[in-house]
Design an enzyme around this catalytic site. Structure first.
Site, PDB file in Angstrom:
ATOM      1  CB  SER A   1      -0.857  -0.013   1.267  1.00  0.00           C
ATOM      2  OG  SER A   1      -1.330   1.280   1.545  1.00  0.00           O
TER       3      SER A   1
ATOM      4  CE1 TYR B   1      -4.328  -2.214   4.656  1.00  0.00           C
ATOM      5  CE2 TYR B   1      -3.130  -0.200   4.154  1.00  0.00           C
ATOM      6  CZ  TYR B   1      -3.839  -1.311   3.726  1.00  0.00           C
ATOM      7  OH  TYR B   1      -4.039  -1.511   2.390  1.00  0.00           O
TER       8      TYR B   1
HETATM    9  N1  LIG Z   1      -8.695  -0.545  -1.758  1.00  0.00           N
HETATM   10  C1  LIG Z   1      -7.678   0.228  -1.504  1.00  0.00           C
HETATM   11  O1  LIG Z   1      -7.784   1.464  -1.454  1.00  0.00           O
HETATM   12  C2  LIG Z   1      -6.317  -0.357  -1.249  1.00  0.00           C
HETATM   13  C3  LIG Z   1      -5.219   0.507  -1.228  1.00  0.00           C
HETATM   14  C4  LIG Z   1      -3.941  -0.027  -1.001  1.00  0.00           C
HETATM   15  C5  LIG Z   1      -3.778  -1.381  -0.821  1.00  0.00           C
HETATM   16  N2  LIG Z   1      -4.887  -2.195  -0.837  1.00  0.00           N
HETATM   17  C6  LIG Z   1      -4.643  -3.625  -0.612  1.00  0.00           C
HETATM   18  O2  LIG Z   1      -5.159  -4.367  -1.698  1.00  0.00           O
HETATM   19  C7  LIG Z   1      -5.551  -5.657  -1.252  1.00  0.00           C
HETATM   20  C8  LIG Z   1      -6.960  -5.936  -1.740  1.00  0.00           C
HETATM   21  O3  LIG Z   1      -7.816  -4.948  -1.182  1.00  0.00           O
HETATM   22  P1  LIG Z   1      -9.301  -4.691  -1.700  1.00  0.00           P
HETATM   23  O4  LIG Z   1      -9.514  -3.233  -1.602  1.00  0.00           O
HETATM   24  O5  LIG Z   1      -9.521  -5.404  -2.963  1.00  0.00           O
HETATM   25  O6  LIG Z   1     -10.116  -5.363  -0.484  1.00  0.00           O
HETATM   26  P2  LIG Z   1     -11.506  -6.135  -0.416  1.00  0.00           P
HETATM   27  O7  LIG Z   1     -12.364  -5.778  -1.580  1.00  0.00           O
HETATM   28  O8  LIG Z   1     -12.013  -5.914   0.951  1.00  0.00           O
HETATM   29  O9  LIG Z   1     -11.070  -7.659  -0.555  1.00  0.00           O
HETATM   30  C9  LIG Z   1     -10.299  -8.295   0.418  1.00  0.00           C
HETATM   31  C10 LIG Z   1     -10.082  -9.726   0.018  1.00  0.00           C
HETATM   32  O10 LIG Z   1      -9.270 -10.347   1.020  1.00  0.00           O
HETATM   33  C11 LIG Z   1      -9.862 -11.574   1.374  1.00  0.00           C
HETATM   34  N3  LIG Z   1      -9.544 -11.907   2.767  1.00  0.00           N
HETATM   35  C12 LIG Z   1      -9.609 -11.101   3.851  1.00  0.00           C
HETATM   36  N4  LIG Z   1      -9.287 -11.786   4.959  1.00  0.00           N
HETATM   37  C13 LIG Z   1      -8.987 -13.037   4.561  1.00  0.00           C
HETATM   38  C14 LIG Z   1      -8.589 -14.218   5.244  1.00  0.00           C
HETATM   39  N5  LIG Z   1      -8.437 -14.256   6.561  1.00  0.00           N
HETATM   40  N6  LIG Z   1      -8.389 -15.343   4.521  1.00  0.00           N
HETATM   41  C15 LIG Z   1      -8.564 -15.338   3.174  1.00  0.00           C
HETATM   42  N7  LIG Z   1      -8.934 -14.262   2.478  1.00  0.00           N
HETATM   43  C16 LIG Z   1      -9.153 -13.135   3.161  1.00  0.00           C
HETATM   44  C17 LIG Z   1     -11.347 -11.357   1.189  1.00  0.00           C
HETATM   45  O11 LIG Z   1     -11.977 -12.607   1.058  1.00  0.00           O
HETATM   46  P3  LIG Z   1     -13.573 -12.841   1.353  1.00  0.00           P
HETATM   47  O12 LIG Z   1     -14.304 -11.900   0.421  1.00  0.00           O
HETATM   48  O13 LIG Z   1     -13.774 -14.226   0.930  1.00  0.00           O
HETATM   49  O14 LIG Z   1     -13.789 -12.559   2.778  1.00  0.00           O
HETATM   50  C18 LIG Z   1     -11.361 -10.524  -0.090  1.00  0.00           C
HETATM   51  O15 LIG Z   1     -11.281 -11.349  -1.225  1.00  0.00           O
HETATM   52  C19 LIG Z   1      -5.410  -5.649   0.272  1.00  0.00           C
HETATM   53  O16 LIG Z   1      -4.201  -6.263   0.626  1.00  0.00           O
HETATM   54  C20 LIG Z   1      -5.359  -4.167   0.603  1.00  0.00           C
HETATM   55  O17 LIG Z   1      -4.625  -3.913   1.773  1.00  0.00           O
HETATM   56  C21 LIG Z   1      -6.134  -1.717  -1.068  1.00  0.00           C
END
Ligand SMILES: NC(=O)c1ccc[n+]([C@@H]2O[C@H](COP(=O)([O-])OP(=O)(O)OC[C@H]3O[C@@H](n4cnc5c(N)ncnc54)[C@H](OP(=O)(O)O)[C@@H]3O)[C@@H](O)[C@H]2O)c1
Lengths: 77, 245
Positions: free
Chosen positions: B139, B152
């Site tokens: 991130s 985080y």
């Molecule tokens: N969105 C942003 O602004 C942003 C910015 C920087 C970095 N990121 C990073 O990008 C990545 C994806 O984020 P996103 O925004 O796409 O989030 P998201 O839509 O909330 O998706 C999170 C994913 O992680 C899975 N997950 C969470 N806990 C888990 C566990 N214990 N075991 C297995 N799977 C698990 C969830 O699975 P289920 O749906 O099956 O629960 C879901 O598929 C993350 O690492 C986040 O930190 C996001």
């Protein structure tokens, strides 16, 4: 929790000057920095296991309105 | 002419495939000819992802990544991987004087330990073939601070640090290891009540506006493809100009 104790803890957690919040009608609006909002969310969770969101916080004006959001059943005189 | 950006013939494991960036990454990989092994917890949402993929040679493996048995089962269910995209992660804003051991553990377990242990198990079991590409979704918070984002940020910074080390260790096999660090991307992770205010205030800090999952997925495609074969140990920032200021 005693209402007075809550007001003292709130003052302390928000790092306001002692007495800045002295009764339930004291205004909270305007005191919120982005860190302040997170502190309110965290203290509601810690003291009352109550989840409130940044969105909810927008409607808080006074100490009393925060207490109402947490639930008046959690407070006594 | 061979397209260096093609993923044709490559098998890619994507965690967090049931939502947001992970889901879009699966879609983009499939459109570039790759075969996806999609993992997440929620079966319904995983099936939703599967239904959006181009081609039909893909696979779903349900796994809770903090569960050792699920992790073992997942590593047993894959083979001949050409790439991994570690997308699974959680986020929450907590001010520093309210840090709790349980919160620290939860963040570490999912955002840091799970991707690192999964990588290690897959390496040990020789499931990752030479010339592969491993991507950790870190991130922008690995580089810049946001009030409340400490727990985080710690996990995301740790990913960047360990990436350099694993990259060195795997270079002999031409396995590349990199981080991708997005700023705010519109996904279910941030598109809910708790983050809405944060999103509003942060919007103006992104000169190109908020990101979309496809912006990150396209960079994953590049990092998985042979077009990036001389890139390893880096942290690729994708932030719409957030950190240019
Ligand atoms: N969105 C942003 O602004 C942003 C910015 C920087 C970095 N990121 C990073 O990008 C990545 C994806 O984020 P996103 O925004 O796409 O989030 P998201 O839509 O909330 O998706 C999170 C994913 O992680 C899975 N997950 C969470 N806990 C888990 C566990 N214990 N075991 C297995 N799977 C698990 C969830 O699975 P289920 O749906 O099956 O629960 C879901 O598929 C993350 O690492 C986040 O930190 C996001």
């Amino acid at each position: 929790m005693k209402k007075q104790e809550f007001i003292e803890r709130l003052t302390d957690d928000l790092e306001l000057e002692a007495g800045a919040l002295n009764h339930e009608e004291s205004m909270l609006k305007g005191l919120f920095t982005s860190l302040g909002v997170l502190i309110i969310i965290a203290l509601c969770d810690e003291y009352f296991s109550k989840e409130i969101t940044a969105e909810n916080i927008k409607s808080i004006t006074t100490v009393k309105s925060l207490m109402e959001m947490i639930g008046m059943e959690n407070f006594h005189d | 002419m061979d397209n260096p950006f093609s993923l044709s013939g490559k098998a890619i494991l994507v965690t967090g495939a049931s939502s947001g960036i992970g889901r879009q990454t699966c879609i983009s990989i499939s459109k570039m000819g790759g075969r996806v092994i999609a993992t997440g917890r929620n079966e319904e949402r995983l099936n939703g992802t599967l239904s959006m993929l181009a081609g039909n040679d893909h696979k779903l493996v349900r796994a809770e990544l903090t569960d050792t048995n699920d992790m073992e089962a997942l590593s047993g269910a894959v083979q001949g991987l050409n790439g991994i995209v570690h997308c699974a992660g959680i986020g929450k804003y907590i001010p520093s004087k309210f840090y709790k051991k349980e919160d620290l553990r939860r963040f570490n377990e999912i955002n840091y330990e799970a991707p690192i242990l999964l990588t290690s198990i897959l390496l040990r079991k020789k499931k990752i073939i030479d010339n592969s590409s491993i991507i950790f979704i870190s991130s922008i918070m690995s580089e810049t601070g946001i009030t409340g984002g400490g727990l985080y940020a710690g996990t995301k910074g740790a990913l960047v640090a360990i990436t350099r080390v694993i990259a060195l260790e795997l270079a002999a096999k031409k396995i590349r290891v990199n981080c991708i660090s997005p700023a705010l991307v519109k996904t279910p992770l941030i598109d809910h009540d708790e983050f809405r205010k944060e999103m509003e205030t942060n919007l103006e800090k992104h000169p190109l506006g908020l990101g979309y999952p496809v912006d990150i997925a396209n960079c994953c495609v590049f990092m998985l493809s042979d077009a990036s074969k001389w890139i390893t140990g880096t942290n690729l920032i994708i932030d719409g100009g957030y950190s240019a200021q």
